[in-house]
Design a protein around this motif. Structure first.
Motif, mmCIF file in Angstrom:
data_model
loop_
_atom_site.group_PDB
_atom_site.id
_atom_site.type_symbol
_atom_site.label_atom_id
_atom_site.label_comp_id
_atom_site.label_asym_id
_atom_site.label_seq_id
_atom_site.Cartn_x
_atom_site.Cartn_y
_atom_site.Cartn_z
ATOM 1 N N TYR A 129 0.824 -1.202 0.000
ATOM 2 C CA TYR A 129 0.000 0.000 0.000
ATOM 3 C C TYR A 129 0.869 1.266 0.000
ATOM 4 N N LEU A 130 2.110 1.149 0.522
ATOM 5 C CA LEU A 130 3.026 2.307 0.525
ATOM 6 C C LEU A 130 3.327 2.780 -0.886
ATOM 7 N N LYS A 131 3.095 1.894 -1.871
ATOM 8 C CA LYS A 131 3.412 2.248 -3.260
ATOM 9 C C LYS A 131 2.156 2.640 -4.042
ATOM 10 N N TYR A 158 -12.315 -9.896 -6.573
ATOM 11 C CA TYR A 158 -11.175 -9.852 -5.644
ATOM 12 C C TYR A 158 -9.929 -10.463 -6.290
ATOM 13 N N PHE A 159 -10.128 -11.596 -7.000
ATOM 14 C CA PHE A 159 -8.988 -12.269 -7.640
ATOM 15 C C PHE A 159 -8.309 -11.331 -8.651
ATOM 16 N N ILE A 160 -9.117 -10.689 -9.482
ATOM 17 C CA ILE A 160 -8.554 -9.785 -10.505
ATOM 18 C C ILE A 160 -7.842 -8.605 -9.824
ATOM 19 N N PHE A 161 -8.511 -8.031 -8.825
ATOM 20 C CA PHE A 161 -7.945 -6.902 -8.069
ATOM 21 C C PHE A 161 -6.582 -7.283 -7.475
ATOM 22 N N ARG A 162 -6.552 -8.435 -6.793
ATOM 23 C CA ARG A 162 -5.329 -8.834 -6.111
ATOM 24 C C ARG A 162 -4.220 -9.212 -7.087
ATOM 25 N N MET A 163 -4.578 -10.015 -8.131
ATOM 26 C CA MET A 163 -3.552 -10.475 -9.076
ATOM 27 C C MET A 163 -2.953 -9.302 -9.850
ATOM 28 N N HIS A 191 -0.741 -7.482 -7.545
ATOM 29 C CA HIS A 191 0.425 -8.328 -7.258
ATOM 30 C C HIS A 191 1.412 -8.300 -8.431
ATOM 31 N N GLN A 192 0.871 -8.366 -9.657
ATOM 32 C CA GLN A 192 1.758 -8.374 -10.823
ATOM 33 C C GLN A 192 2.610 -7.110 -10.879
ATOM 34 N N LYS A 193 1.973 -5.963 -10.607
ATOM 35 C CA LYS A 193 2.757 -4.713 -10.657
ATOM 36 C C LYS A 193 3.781 -4.669 -9.525
ATOM 37 N N ASP A 194 3.336 -5.111 -8.340
ATOM 38 C CA ASP A 194 4.227 -5.085 -7.180
ATOM 39 C C ASP A 194 5.450 -5.972 -7.435
ATOM 40 N N SER A 227 2.740 -6.382 -19.720
ATOM 41 C CA SER A 227 2.367 -7.816 -19.728
ATOM 42 C C SER A 227 1.280 -8.101 -18.706
ATOM 43 N N GLY A 228 0.754 -9.338 -18.741
ATOM 44 C CA GLY A 228 -0.250 -9.767 -17.769
ATOM 45 C C GLY A 228 -1.496 -8.894 -17.851
ATOM 46 N N PHE A 229 -2.146 -8.680 -16.697
ATOM 47 C CA PHE A 229 -3.351 -7.835 -16.694
ATOM 48 C C PHE A 229 -3.016 -6.404 -17.109
#
Ligand code: NDP
Length: 475
Positions: free
Chosen positions: A291-293, A348-353, A356-359, A397-399
């Motif tokens: 969340y800091l990012k 939730y899955f789309i939001f999290r993935m 996560h991909q960017k992180d 790439s990815g989402f």
């Protein structure tokens, strides 16, 4: 000799370019320096009406069984006067003031006094001291990430009280909902006003302050970037996460307890709202370091928008579904309940993935695998206030190759699921999806404006590679 002079000249030109870039970045990277009429009008509208909107929603549940039209009809037909509605509104009580003061103090103690221990035994959890992103002034702040632990301790105590100690009723939040609203407003205004004064007279980092010269804009959008008291009390991290988001799940639990008290059962719709929003809240604390990012911490200054918004808007309007279900206990048929659950979990899955991909991509500087392949990206650069040039990458790439903000799309799907859990009788529970759509669409535009100022032509290359914002092929 000639070669030496040429090299010196090239260096001077590079320095000059960097200074020019810096001026552009200083002016536009982050909050606007010059406030246009539209922004000013929106800000004045929100300053005047946002507290009224919150009051209207909560009052309509308290006095009109959550009907949004009946209070207006009563007023327009002269059936009731504003004073009638106001006189029936519960006032601030000593009891509510005591509960609220204890609550905020408890969260401050958890935030300041107990260094994170969760990361020592929870595999994969990132807690303890973590670094934020580089600010426009080139500062990297350190944060004590201990929100998950604060959430766990608070909820363990809540359940211990509800099942064993019985010091207070689990319906305590619902029973004091409007008196607590006045307390939340007092804190929201106090902290926003304090942040404004602090920005003028004793800022934590003067180079990261922004003064537009417009009082209302500065009050609303904030002057200081990362106001702090002492080394660790960070206003943005504290007010955004706790007391607002820790309270979110407790508020829902209190609403469920009220349903049980009133009707002798908790409906499946209330369970769905508690579970889906509980996952969202837990996700927030599990990923507090991530969340800091995010934009709230990385780019937004701390003013009324965050201060009052975190104290009042978030706990009162994000929990409208649970409140509505106390007044209208909806028992969904199995197909409806399963549909809502699936939509909520997929969102939730789309939001999290997506997040996560960017992180992962940013943490590993692109040395990772996204959907089994090396990620593709666009190299870009930007300059901080002191003229230092930084390099960054925008993943395609990815989402992040599907749309530029697919994380928002997942968030919106989840938000819609909370609303659909309440059935189709009233519009009040649907306020959330309307609000989130406006918030996230506006956020898209705001973020892209900032990224364009920050990355210039590199951002244009990125938008050419990923042309859609939220829905591939549509928007
Ligand atoms: P993002 O996490 O999408 O962050 C946007 C930033 O990410 C940009 O400013 C840019 O920052 C960087 N970025 C953009 N595109 C790329 C890319 N292709 N590759 C790598 N980095 C990129 O936005 P938010 O912080 O707004 O949202 C985080 C989450 O929080 C979202 O899922 C959102 O749905 C949720 N949210 C929920 C809210 C609620 O009230 N429930 C409110 C707000 C957000 P940089 O300058 O570093 O390049």
């Amino acid at each position: 000799m000639a070669a030496h002079q040429e090299k010196k000249l090239a260096e001077e030109r590079k320095h000059q370019n960097m200074q020019n870039d810096t001026k552009a970045s200083q002016g536009q990277w982050g909050r606007a320096w010059e406030v246009d009429w539209f922004s000013l009008a929106s800000i004045l509208f929100l300053l005047m009406f946002a507290p009224l909107i919150v009051y209207y929603f909560i009052m309509s549940c308290d006095q009109y069984q959550c009907s949004l039209t009946d209070p207006l009809l009563d007023l327009l037909t002269g059936n009731k006067h504003l004073s009638d509605i106001w006189n029936r509104t519960p006032t601030l009580t000593y009891r509510a003031a005591g509960i609220y003061a204890l609550w905020v103090t408890f969260q401050v103690v958890l935030y300041m006094s107990i260094p994170d221990f969760c990361h020592k035994f929870l595999p994969g959890y990132v807690g303890g001291v973590q670094e934020g992103a580089v600010t426009p002034a080139g500062v990297v702040n350190k944060y004590e990430i201990n929100g998950l632990q604060a959430w766990i301790i608070t909820h363990v105590l809540w359940f211990a009280n509800a099942s064993c100690f019985h010091f207070f009723s689990p319906t305590i939040i619902f029973d004091n909902w409007i008196p607590l609203l006045w307390c939340a407003n007092i804190l929201g205004y106090a902290v926003s006003t304090f942040a404004m004064i602090k920005g003028y007279f004793f800022p934590t980092n003067a180079k990261d302050c922004k003064f537009t010269g417009n009082f209302f804009y500065d009050y609303m959008m904030g002057i200081e970037f990362n106001p702090r008291i002492g080394k660790w009390f960070d206003f943005k991290l504290f007010f955004n996460g706790r007391p607002g988001i820790v309270a979110w799940t407790l508020i829902n639990l209190s609403f469920a307890a009220k349903q049980q008290e009133l009707y002798g059962e908790v409906t499946n719709s209330m369970i769905l709202v508690n579970v889906l929003q509980g996952i969202y809240v837990l996700d927030f604390f599990w990923n507090e370091a991530w969340y800091l990012k995010t934009i709230d911490i990385c780019h937004d200054h701390f003013g009324w928008y965050l201060g009052w918004g975190d104290c009042v808007w978030l706990p009162y309007l994000y929990t409208l579904q649970g409140l509505y279900l106390v007044y209208h206990p909806v028992q969904l048929c199995t197909a409806h309940a399963v549909g809502v659950l699936m939509l909520g979990l997929l969102g939730y899955f789309i939001f999290r993935m997506t997040n996560h991909q960017k992180d992962l991509f940013r943490r590993t500087n692109g040395n990772c695998r996204i959907w089994g392949k090396k990620p593709e990206y666009i190299e870009c650069s930007y300059v901080s206030v002191d003229g230092t040039k930084y390099y960054s990458k925008l993943m395609t790439s990815g989402f992040w190759g599907w749309a530029r903000h697919f994380n928002y799309t997942g968030d919106l799907m989840g938000s819609l699921a909370y609303c659909l859990a309440c059935g189709f009788e009233h519009i009040l529970p649907y306020f959330y999806i309307v609000y989130m759509t406006i918030l996230l669409t506006h956020r898209c535009i705001r973020d892209e404006h900032r990224c364009c100022s920050k990355y210039g032509k590199d951002w244009k290359r990125y938008t050419a590679a990923v042309p859609y914002r939220l829905l591939p092929g549509i928007f």
